[in-house]
Write a protein that holds these residues in place. Sequence first.
Motif, PDB file in Angstrom:
ATOM      1  N   GLU A   9      27.864  25.866   1.025  1.00 47.97           N
ATOM      2  CA  GLU A   9      28.930  26.879   1.095  1.00 47.97           C
ATOM      3  C   GLU A   9      29.603  26.900   2.466  1.00 47.97           C
ATOM      4  OE1 GLU A   9      25.005  28.741   2.021  1.00 47.97           O
ATOM      5  OE2 GLU A   9      25.723  27.558   0.352  1.00 47.97           O
ATOM      6  N   GLN A  10      28.852  26.623   3.540  1.00 46.27           N
ATOM      7  CA  GLN A  10      29.456  26.564   4.875  1.00 46.27           C
ATOM      8  C   GLN A  10      30.244  25.267   5.049  1.00 46.27           C
ATOM      9  OE1 GLN A  10      26.480  27.208   7.878  1.00 46.27           O
ATOM     10  NE2 GLN A  10      26.037  29.291   7.196  1.00 46.27           N
ATOM     11  N   TYR A  11      29.694  24.164   4.578  1.00 49.53           N
ATOM     12  CA  TYR A  11      30.403  22.889   4.664  1.00 49.53           C
ATOM     13  C   TYR A  11      31.732  22.952   3.907  1.00 49.53           C
ATOM     14  CZ  TYR A  11      31.555  17.978   4.039  1.00 49.53           C
ATOM     15  OH  TYR A  11      32.202  16.777   4.007  1.00 49.53           O
ATOM     16  N   ALA A  12      31.721  23.571   2.743  1.00 49.90           N
ATOM     17  CA  ALA A  12      32.938  23.684   1.937  1.00 49.90           C
ATOM     18  C   ALA A  12      34.049  24.398   2.708  1.00 49.90           C
ATOM     19  CB  ALA A  12      32.645  24.405   0.623  1.00 49.90           C
ATOM     20  N   GLU A  13      33.701  25.340   3.552  1.00 47.41           N
ATOM     21  CA  GLU A  13      34.706  26.068   4.332  1.00 47.41           C
ATOM     22  C   GLU A  13      35.392  25.179   5.366  1.00 47.41           C
ATOM     23  OE1 GLU A  13      35.961  29.127   3.822  1.00 47.41           O
ATOM     24  OE2 GLU A  13      34.744  29.046   2.005  1.00 47.41           O
ATOM     25  N   THR A  14      34.793  24.040   5.705  1.00 47.94           N
ATOM     26  CA  THR A  14      35.388  23.137   6.694  1.00 47.94           C
ATOM     27  C   THR A  14      36.321  22.111   6.055  1.00 47.94           C
ATOM     28  OG1 THR A  14      33.655  21.432   6.611  1.00 47.94           O
ATOM     29  CG2 THR A  14      33.276  23.336   8.074  1.00 47.94           C
ATOM     30  N   LEU A  15      36.324  22.026   4.752  1.00 48.05           N
ATOM     31  CA  LEU A  15      37.099  20.996   4.055  1.00 48.05           C
ATOM     32  C   LEU A  15      38.561  21.376   3.887  1.00 48.05           C
ATOM     33  CD1 LEU A  15      34.544  20.091   1.254  1.00 48.05           C
ATOM     34  CD2 LEU A  15      34.950  18.895   3.421  1.00 48.05           C
ATOM     35  N   VAL A  16      39.396  20.371   3.675  1.00 49.69           N
ATOM     36  CA  VAL A  16      40.813  20.566   3.391  1.00 49.69           C
ATOM     37  C   VAL A  16      40.948  21.369   2.103  1.00 49.69           C
ATOM     38  CG1 VAL A  16      42.926  19.354   2.746  1.00 49.69           C
ATOM     39  CG2 VAL A  16      41.446  18.427   4.535  1.00 49.69           C
ATOM     40  N   LYS A  17      41.870  22.304   2.085  1.00 46.43           N
ATOM     41  CA  LYS A  17      42.103  23.126   0.893  1.00 46.43           C
ATOM     42  C   LYS A  17      43.242  22.525   0.074  1.00 46.43           C
ATOM     43  CE  LYS A  17      39.143  26.178   2.361  1.00 46.43           C
ATOM     44  NZ  LYS A  17      38.246  25.389   3.162  1.00 46.43           N
ATOM     45  N   ALA A  18      43.139  22.675  -1.233  1.00 43.26           N
ATOM     46  CA  ALA A  18      44.170  22.137  -2.118  1.00 43.26           C
ATOM     47  C   ALA A  18      44.345  23.043  -3.326  1.00 43.26           C
ATOM     48  CB  ALA A  18      43.787  20.733  -2.585  1.00 43.26           C
ATOM     49  N   THR A  19      45.552  23.039  -3.859  1.00 43.48           N
ATOM     50  CA  THR A  19      45.812  23.674  -5.148  1.00 43.48           C
ATOM     51  C   THR A  19      46.047  22.551  -6.147  1.00 43.48           C
ATOM     52  OG1 THR A  19      48.170  23.845  -4.642  1.00 43.48           O
ATOM     53  CG2 THR A  19      46.793  25.769  -4.161  1.00 43.48           C
ATOM     54  N   ALA A  20      45.816  22.848  -7.413  1.00 47.54           N
ATOM     55  CA  ALA A  20      45.973  21.822  -8.446  1.00 47.54           C
ATOM     56  C   ALA A  20      46.869  22.343  -9.561  1.00 47.54           C
ATOM     57  CB  ALA A  20      44.608  21.423  -9.002  1.00 47.54           C
ATOM     58  N   PHE A  21      47.651  21.433 -10.110  1.00 51.08           N
ATOM     59  CA  PHE A  21      48.493  21.770 -11.253  1.00 51.08           C
ATOM     60  C   PHE A  21      48.339  20.691 -12.311  1.00 51.08           C
ATOM     61  CE2 PHE A  21      51.364  18.997  -8.900  1.00 51.08           C
ATOM     62  CZ  PHE A  21      51.986  18.264  -9.895  1.00 51.08           C
ATOM     63  N   ALA A  22      48.765  21.005 -13.510  1.00 55.78           N
ATOM     64  CA  ALA A  22      48.795  20.033 -14.597  1.00 55.78           C
ATOM     65  C   ALA A  22      49.984  20.356 -15.482  1.00 55.78           C
ATOM     66  CB  ALA A  22      47.502  20.064 -15.402  1.00 55.78           C
ATOM     67  N   CYS A  23      50.562  19.315 -16.072  1.00 54.79           N
ATOM     68  CA  CYS A  23      51.735  19.521 -16.920  1.00 54.79           C
ATOM     69  C   CYS A  23      51.790  18.461 -18.015  1.00 54.79           C
ATOM     70  CB  CYS A  23      53.010  19.500 -16.083  1.00 54.79           C
ATOM     71  SG  CYS A  23      53.287  17.988 -15.170  1.00 54.79           S
ATOM     72  N   LEU A  24      52.646  18.731 -18.985  1.00 55.41           N
ATOM     73  CA  LEU A  24      52.902  17.778 -20.060  1.00 55.41           C
ATOM     74  C   LEU A  24      54.310  17.227 -19.884  1.00 55.41           C
ATOM     75  CD1 LEU A  24      51.504  19.466 -23.304  1.00 55.41           C
ATOM     76  CD2 LEU A  24      50.512  17.590 -21.997  1.00 55.41           C
ATOM     77  N   PHE A  25      54.421  15.922 -19.890  1.00 52.58           N
ATOM     78  CA  PHE A  25      55.713  15.251 -19.841  1.00 52.58           C
ATOM     79  C   PHE A  25      56.108  14.936 -21.280  1.00 52.58           C
ATOM     80  CE2 PHE A  25      58.151  11.288 -19.801  1.00 52.58           C
ATOM     81  CZ  PHE A  25      59.228  11.692 -19.050  1.00 52.58           C
ATOM     82  N   VAL A  26      57.247  15.462 -21.719  1.00 52.79           N
ATOM     83  CA  VAL A  26      57.713  15.231 -23.085  1.00 52.79           C
ATOM     84  C   VAL A  26      59.136  14.685 -23.050  1.00 52.79           C
ATOM     85  CG1 VAL A  26      56.224  16.990 -24.131  1.00 52.79           C
ATOM     86  CG2 VAL A  26      58.516  17.612 -23.369  1.00 52.79           C
ATOM     87  N   THR A  27      59.467  13.964 -24.120  1.00 53.84           N
ATOM     88  CA  THR A  27      60.829  13.490 -24.307  1.00 53.84           C
ATOM     89  C   THR A  27      61.281  13.924 -25.695  1.00 53.84           C
ATOM     90  OG1 THR A  27      60.049  11.353 -25.116  1.00 53.84           O
ATOM     91  CG2 THR A  27      60.604  11.490 -22.773  1.00 53.84           C
ATOM     92  N   GLN A  61      43.247  21.265 -20.032  1.00 55.16           N
ATOM     93  CA  GLN A  61      43.356  22.633 -20.554  1.00 55.16           C
ATOM     94  C   GLN A  61      44.557  23.349 -19.936  1.00 55.16           C
ATOM     95  OE1 GLN A  61      39.356  23.689 -19.273  1.00 55.16           O
ATOM     96  NE2 GLN A  61      38.793  24.128 -21.408  1.00 55.16           N
ATOM     97  N   THR A  62      44.763  23.151 -18.642  1.00 50.53           N
ATOM     98  CA  THR A  62      45.898  23.771 -17.965  1.00 50.53           C
ATOM     99  C   THR A  62      47.216  23.301 -18.574  1.00 50.53           C
ATOM    100  OG1 THR A  62      44.686  23.959 -15.888  1.00 50.53           O
ATOM    101  CG2 THR A  62      47.092  24.029 -15.750  1.00 50.53           C
ATOM    102  N   ALA A  63      47.360  21.994 -18.744  1.00 51.09           N
ATOM    103  CA  ALA A  63      48.612  21.441 -19.273  1.00 51.09           C
ATOM    104  C   ALA A  63      48.919  21.995 -20.656  1.00 51.09           C
ATOM    105  CB  ALA A  63      48.533  19.914 -19.306  1.00 51.09           C
ATOM    106  N   VAL A  64      47.930  22.034 -21.525  1.00 54.90           N
ATOM    107  CA  VAL A  64      48.127  22.521 -22.898  1.00 54.90           C
ATOM    108  C   VAL A  64      48.432  24.021 -22.895  1.00 54.90           C
ATOM    109  CG1 VAL A  64      46.980  22.865 -25.122  1.00 54.90           C
ATOM    110  CG2 VAL A  64      46.758  20.673 -23.920  1.00 54.90           C
ATOM    111  N   ARG A  65      47.682  24.791 -22.104  1.00 54.27           N
ATOM    112  CA  ARG A  65      47.903  26.243 -22.033  1.00 54.27           C
ATOM    113  C   ARG A  65      49.298  26.548 -21.503  1.00 54.27           C
ATOM    114  NH1 ARG A  65      48.057  29.196 -17.776  1.00 54.27           N
ATOM    115  NH2 ARG A  65      46.791  27.799 -16.483  1.00 54.27           N
ATOM    116  N   GLU A  66      49.658  25.909 -20.409  1.00 52.21           N
ATOM    117  CA  GLU A  66      50.970  26.172 -19.803  1.00 52.21           C
ATOM    118  C   GLU A  66      52.113  25.770 -20.733  1.00 52.21           C
ATOM    119  OE1 GLU A  66      52.058  27.582 -17.000  1.00 52.21           O
ATOM    120  OE2 GLU A  66      50.177  27.961 -15.952  1.00 52.21           O
ATOM    121  N   CYS A  67      51.969  24.664 -21.428  1.00 51.01           N
ATOM    122  CA  CYS A  67      53.004  24.251 -22.381  1.00 51.01           C
ATOM    123  C   CYS A  67      53.184  25.311 -23.469  1.00 51.01           C
ATOM    124  CB  CYS A  67      52.657  22.901 -22.987  1.00 51.01           C
ATOM    125  SG  CYS A  67      53.927  22.274 -24.106  1.00 51.01           S
ATOM    126  N   ARG A  68      52.075  25.814 -23.986  1.00 51.73           N
ATOM    127  CA  ARG A  68      52.136  26.850 -25.021  1.00 51.73           C
ATOM    128  C   ARG A  68      52.799  28.116 -24.476  1.00 51.73           C
ATOM    129  NH1 ARG A  68      47.126  27.617 -25.438  1.00 51.73           N
ATOM    130  NH2 ARG A  68      47.086  29.566 -24.297  1.00 51.73           N
TER     131      ARG A  68
END
Length: 170
Positions: A9-27, A61-68
């Motif tokens: 838990e202490q080591y994790a606090e020293t790491l780079v932080k990131a956010t994540a996204f997911a999407c569906l590409f449709v045509t 799961q994120t991509a499907v939920r967000e698309c809906r």
Amino acid sequence: MSATWLPPEQYAETLVKATAFACLFVTDEHDRPVQLRAVYSQDHPWQWPGGTMEPDERPWQTAVRECREETGIVFGGPPRLLAAVFGLPGAQWPYNTVGFVFDGGRLTAEEMASITLDPEEHDEVRALAVEEWRAHMPRQDFARLEAVMAARRTGTTAYFDTWDWGDGDC
């Protein structure tokens, strides 16, 4: 083992932080990319159905939920990754960004007509030929669109690592 070993838990606090996204590409049926116009972003006005991952949620799961949520379309899969996207933090966003672009397939005319937008997020849906999108998108957004279209066409997953937040032109 190093003398500077930290509990996880202490080591994790020293790491780079990131956010994540997911999407569906449709045509659409004519292989024209479908995008939604965001009411909340002038920097990235045209987007694919998707969004930020929630706690305990996997990218698919994120991509499907967000698309809906954003279009009313319920997509069942199977998951096919078209691109991994990465961006460094900058003035507009303080964290790294990691994204997953999945293939949402081709929508029929009936599916296109059935799209129901969430007015708090998007106010228009368009399907345009790839080159027609150039005039509507920042340079980096268009480069990502081209990379994703190439990935779909070739079957080779794209790695797009210039989605940086630094110069305002991503």
